[in-house]
Motif scaffolding. Structure first.
Motif, short mmCIF file in Angstrom:
data_model
loop_
_atom_site.label_atom_id
_atom_site.label_comp_id
_atom_site.label_asym_id
_atom_site.label_seq_id
_atom_site.Cartn_x
_atom_site.Cartn_y
_atom_site.Cartn_z
N GLU A 111 0.74 -1.33 -0.37
CA GLU A 111 -0.09 -0.40 -0.47
C GLU A 111 0.88 1.58 -0.03
OE1 GLU A 111 -4.21 0.56 2.42
OE2 GLU A 111 -3.28 -1.96 2.36
N ALA A 112 1.58 1.35 0.97
CA ALA A 112 3.15 2.67 0.67
C ALA A 112 3.76 2.91 -1.39
CB ALA A 112 4.11 2.08 1.86
N ALA A 113 3.37 1.61 -1.08
CA ALA A 113 4.17 1.56 -2.90
C ALA A 113 3.67 2.20 -3.92
CB ALA A 113 5.05 0.29 -3.05
N VAL A 114 2.45 1.66 -3.01
CA VAL A 114 1.39 2.55 -4.43
C VAL A 114 0.77 3.90 -4.20
CG1 VAL A 114 -1.38 1.94 -4.99
CG2 VAL A 114 -0.09 -0.12 -5.15
N ALA A 115 0.58 4.05 -2.64
CA ALA A 115 0.37 5.96 -2.11
C ALA A 115 1.04 6.28 -2.84
CB ALA A 115 0.31 5.39 -0.98
N ALA A 116 2.43 5.57 -3.10
CA ALA A 116 3.45 6.62 -3.52
C ALA A 116 3.23 6.91 -5.20
CB ALA A 116 5.41 5.81 -3.33
#
Length: 128
Positions: A111-116
């Motif tokens: 989720e952190a990578a997608v949000a970035a």
């Protein structure tokens, strides 16, 4: 045609899913919202073969969309080819416009990578 707001139509799309596809879709939606809380949810491309349509997120233009395929849940970035190279993308790599990431059964949504990447897409859209 439905009178429901687009966000509720996306809720309905999610409600039709089960198992890992449901979980991946929910995680992706959460990551998109975390990456851009101001993104607008829109349902597009309703057709007889897909009456529920496809969920899009927009912010000064299309950011991304989620499509449920036979063996994957695909997150496609509308201007992905113009985003910085990112290990997240694993499909549509030779497209001149989009880039995508497929999530298959057993895949974990970072989720952190997608949000970035969502934040990068917003920057691209708002830069003009």
């Amino acid at each position: 045609m439905t009178d429901k707001p687009d966000s509720e139509q996306i809720d309905d799309i999610i409600a039709q899913l089960s198992g890992w596809k449901h979980d991946a879709y929910v995680a992706l939606r959460s990551a998109i919202r975390a990456g851009d809380p101001d993104a607008v949810e829109v349902v597009k491309y309703k057709k007889p073969s897909k009456p529920e349509g496809v969920a899009f997120w927009t912010h000064d233009g299309d950011l991304c969309f989620i499509d449920v395929l036979k063996n994957t849940v695909r997150l496609t970035f509308s201007k992905g080819a113009r985003l910085p190279a990112d290990a997240l993308f694993n499909t549509r790599l030779d497209s001149k416009v989009v880039r995508a990431v497929d999530f298959a059964e057993g895949s974990r949504v970072d989720e952190a990578a997608v949000a970035a990447v969502v934040r990068q897409a917003v920057e691209l859209n708002t830069a003009g």
